[in-house]
Scaffold this active site. Structure first.
Site, PDB file in Angstrom:
ATOM      1  N   ASP A  79      51.058 -22.421 -90.328  1.00 37.31           N
ATOM      2  CA  ASP A  79      51.140 -22.273 -88.869  1.00 37.31           C
ATOM      3  C   ASP A  79      51.079 -23.646 -88.207  1.00 37.31           C
ATOM      4  O   ASP A  79      51.125 -24.676 -88.876  1.00 37.31           O
ATOM      5  CB  ASP A  79      50.017 -21.351 -88.359  1.00 37.31           C
ATOM      6  CG  ASP A  79      48.645 -21.956 -88.628  1.00 37.31           C
ATOM      7  OD1 ASP A  79      48.577 -23.081 -89.177  1.00 37.31           O
ATOM      8  OD2 ASP A  79      47.636 -21.315 -88.284  1.00 37.31           O
ATOM      9  N   GLU A  97      42.342 -26.424 -95.670  1.00 33.46           N
ATOM     10  CA  GLU A  97      42.028 -26.416 -94.253  1.00 33.46           C
ATOM     11  C   GLU A  97      40.970 -25.358 -93.966  1.00 33.46           C
ATOM     12  O   GLU A  97      41.179 -24.170 -94.213  1.00 33.46           O
ATOM     13  CB  GLU A  97      43.334 -26.102 -93.512  1.00 33.46           C
ATOM     14  CG  GLU A  97      43.202 -25.850 -92.066  1.00 33.46           C
ATOM     15  CD  GLU A  97      44.554 -25.376 -91.505  1.00 33.46           C
ATOM     16  OE1 GLU A  97      45.548 -25.326 -92.252  1.00 33.46           O
ATOM     17  OE2 GLU A  97      44.576 -25.044 -90.317  1.00 33.46           O
ATOM     18  N   ASP A 105      48.670 -25.354 -86.681  1.00 33.66           N
ATOM     19  CA  ASP A 105      47.576 -26.242 -87.072  1.00 33.66           C
ATOM     20  C   ASP A 105      47.777 -26.794 -88.479  1.00 33.66           C
ATOM     21  O   ASP A 105      47.527 -27.962 -88.740  1.00 33.66           O
ATOM     22  CB  ASP A 105      46.241 -25.493 -87.014  1.00 33.66           C
ATOM     23  CG  ASP A 105      45.758 -25.344 -85.582  1.00 33.66           C
ATOM     24  OD1 ASP A 105      46.393 -25.953 -84.682  1.00 33.66           O
ATOM     25  OD2 ASP A 105      44.772 -24.619 -85.374  1.00 33.66           O
ATOM     26  N   ASP A 126      47.561 -23.914 -93.932  1.00 36.37           N
ATOM     27  CA  ASP A 126      48.183 -22.687 -93.438  1.00 36.37           C
ATOM     28  C   ASP A 126      49.618 -22.942 -93.004  1.00 36.37           C
ATOM     29  O   ASP A 126      49.977 -24.053 -92.622  1.00 36.37           O
ATOM     30  CB  ASP A 126      47.409 -22.158 -92.220  1.00 36.37           C
ATOM     31  CG  ASP A 126      46.067 -21.583 -92.633  1.00 36.37           C
ATOM     32  OD1 ASP A 126      45.900 -21.316 -93.837  1.00 36.37           O
ATOM     33  OD2 ASP A 126      45.204 -21.417 -91.755  1.00 36.37           O
TER      34      ASP A 126
END
Ligand code: 0RA
Length: 638
Positions: free
Chosen positions: A503, A428, A505, A501
């Site tokens: 998180d 990403e 996103d 990641d």
């Protein structure tokens, strides 16, 4: 190695044979149940339930109760005829004991034409017994209740009568053996999902599921069978007509049922089953169904003048746009093929399904002209979009050639040309992409950075998806193509690894990618080529000592090991970009040091379902789903 059975009754020579059979299962459990992880564990439950389902297929059973008990055991009770208890002449033992201890109890006790067998199914309940710390079976038959207990597969005492019985049926309760299975904790969600599927596939059966650990209890009963299954699959979508089309036919010994409905969406959601087993990789029954659908809709469209003379006909992809279907066939001697045994091989089934479905579907369309017209209109629209997509693809190809080699410019490819050795990391963002490029072993590791969020495949149709740069790069890099043009022999990397990641996103991108693979490149997932990289969440340092932790527990353990919190620095990684190349390599990328999670088709299906519900247009199912999954949803971050 597993210890020998704890208690061996003094029997004759055939008991030696029995014990040898059981220890073979205990020595090589994977050969019988696929694996010894959570998947293998749940396989034990399915095996026992399948035996009761066979009794349903024989028309002798209408209710099955599955219970997870607090002591870690699981019981399955049915109201069938009960496993026979009379003496088995060959072994001079009660038939029940033979069924519980010996490989395939033999044709004398065959009770149904269509057996849930093939692949990992139908290996026999003796396998469950061999892999259980203990197993207790109760049979109600001929006015008696019979009882026998086994430990690690061997009977601890002869079969005995345990009192009178006014009903018939079989109850099997077993506790998986923790010395063989890595995981012994049943997952209620996993079991409930399979039971729900079975309750749709066997209209009329009532399945009660109880989890005594949580108090959860549900009763599954679907008189409408697979037609209700289709309605359930479409609950978050807008259907073009109601109820779903339902067709049933019998050709020679093959029983064929199909339910189908179209939505206003662009994706296909089709499931196929053979003797209640999900055939993820399709097979002859699916080929027959697809050609019947294409042929019948084309004949209908021409016959009614919707498609004229020279005009090109509808393709398979056209008639499957927006299709939700469940195909369920019962085959006498199914041959399951492929690595995961999830494809039907019987060649005769193709013609049987094709002719039965063509005939019945044509009849249905004659009787429901307004539905017929709507389907043709929808497929014609798809044909136009397909033409637009072809042009877009041609453009891509030409552009690709100009850029050299046809591979996307963003791809940092590896040197190796051997797909079996090569890995593709989908990363990403450009910055993490840069770090990954530095940290990789360029001999066999390729990096493809994806910028921003890739397009939401749920709302986009094929032609628009192909215009998205990220998606195009991904498809070209992987190499097998998409949709009907897939060719898995052109796969460029045997490991496709998602590295995102930890998180919101990251989890969103992961869900989107898994959905894309599930929908457009299912073989990639079903053949086990997709992985998720596990990046650490914490770096714990004290002086020159450094540890990486992937969970909070591991973090706390590391703090403990370093002698407490004093003088310790803890870094919480919010993204891959916070690691330098060496750190990323040694924690997440390098074989031997990293840990990869292989994505199963169930994982991908769940991502698809999640996305469909959360991104779909219907508000009510979304609210319902979020409420139902409130606990999990806190970590989902979609
Ligand atoms: C063999 C023959 C018969 C029934 C069964 C097996 C049977 C097996 C299982 C396993 C779980 N539940 C079951 N219920 C029945 C037919 C016996 C007859 O003809 O009475």
């Amino acid at each position: 190695m597993a210890p020998p059975p704890s208690s061996v009754p003094a029997y004759d020579a055939s008991s030696i044979q029995i014990l040898e059979g059981l220890s073979a299962v205990r020595r090589r459990p994977g050969m019988y149940i696929g694996s010894t992880d959570a998947r293998g564990l749940h396989h034990l439950v399915y095996e026992v339930v399948d035996n009761s389902i066979d009794e349903v297929l024989a028309g002798a059973c209408s209710r099955i109760e599955v219970t997870i008990h607090v002591d870690g055991s699981c019981s399955v009770a049915d109201d069938g005829r009960g496993i026979p208890v009379e003496n088995h002449p060959k072994y001079n033992r009660p038939a029940l004991e033979i069924v519980m201890t010996v490989l395939h109890a033999g044709s004398k006790f065959d009770r149904t034409a269509y057996k849930v067998s093939g692949g990992l199914h139908g290996v026999g309940v003796h396998v469950v017994n061999a892999l259980s710390e203990w197993l207790e079976v109760r049979v109600r038959r001929d006015g008696h209740e019979y009882f026998q207990r086994y430990e690690r597969g061997a009977p601890v005492a002869p079969l005995r009568v345990d009192g009178p019985a006014t009903t018939t049926g079989t109850t099997t309760r077993f506790k998986p053996d923790g010395t063989i299975l890595e995981s012994t904790e049943f997952d209620a969600e996993t079991i409930a999902r399979r039971l729900k599927e079975l309750s749709f596939l066997n209209a009329g059966v009532t399945i009660v599921f109880r989890d005594e650990r949580s108090g959860r209890e549900e009763t599954l009963h679907h008189a409408g069978g697979i037609a209700e299954f289709v309605e359930d699959l479409n609950q978050a979508s807008t259907a073009l007509f109601r109820p779903p089309i339902f067709l049933h036919a019998k050709k020679e010994t093959t029983d064929i049922e199909v339910a189908l409905q179209y939505t206003d969406g662009y994706n296909e959601a089709s499931l196929a089953f053979v003797n209640n087993i999900n055939t993820m990789d399709g097979g002859t029954h699916v080929v027959g169904f697809r050609s019947a659908l294409t042929r019948t809709l084309n004949d209908y469209a021409r016959g009614r003048g919707f498609v004229k003379g020279e005009q090109e006909g509808l393709t398979g992809e056209d008639v499957r746009e927006g299709l939700t279907s469940v195909l369920s066939v019962k085959v006498l001697e199914p041959q399951f093929e492929g690595q995961t045994k999830a494809r039907l091989g019987n060649s005769e089934v193709k013609g049987q399904v094709e002719s039965a479905v063509s005939l019945k579907l044509a009849e249905y369309l004659e009787e429901h002209p307004s539905i017929g017209q709507a389907l043709v209109a929808k497929a014609l629209q798809a044909a136009q979009a397909r033409e637009a997509a072809r042009k877009a693809r041609e453009l891509t190809r030409r552009k690709g050639l100009l850029e050299g080699g046809g591979l996307p410019g963003k791809l940092a490819d590896c040197h190796s040309r051997d797909p079996a050795l090569s890995e593709l990391f989908i990363v990403e963002g450009d910055s993490a992409g840069g770090t990954a490029k530095q940290g990789r072993d360029r001999e066999f590791q390729a990096i493809l950075p994806l910028r921003g969020k890739i397009l939401n495949v749920e709302k986009a149709r094929l032609d628009r998806m192909l215009q998205n740069d990220g998606i195009r790069s991904l498809i070209t890099a992987i190499g097998i193509g998409i949709g009907d043009e897939q060719d898995v022999s052109r796969l460029r990397y045997h490991k496709v690894i998602l590295m995102t990641d930890a998180d919101v996103d990251g989890s969103h991108i992961r869900t989107l990618l898994l959905t894309l693979f599930y929908r457009k490149m299912p073989v990639l997932v079903s053949e086990g080529h997709v992985y998720i990289a596990q990046a650490p969440l914490y770096r714990v340092q004290k002086g020159s000592r450094v540890a990486y932790a992937y969970t909070e527990e591991e973090r706390d353990a590391a703090i403990e090991e370093f002698g407490g919190a004093k003088g310790i620095t803890i870094q919480r990684y919010k993204g891959l970009g916070e690691m330098n190349a060496e750190q990323l390599a040694e924690t997440t990328m390098r074989p031997g040091a990293r840990s990869l999670q292989r994505v199963t088709i169930e994982d991908a299906a769940r991502a698809n379902e999640l996305l469909q519900v959360l991104m779909g247009e219907e508000v009510e199912p979304r609210r319902h789903y979020i409420e139902q999954h409130a606990v999990e949803a806190t970590n989902l971050d979609i």
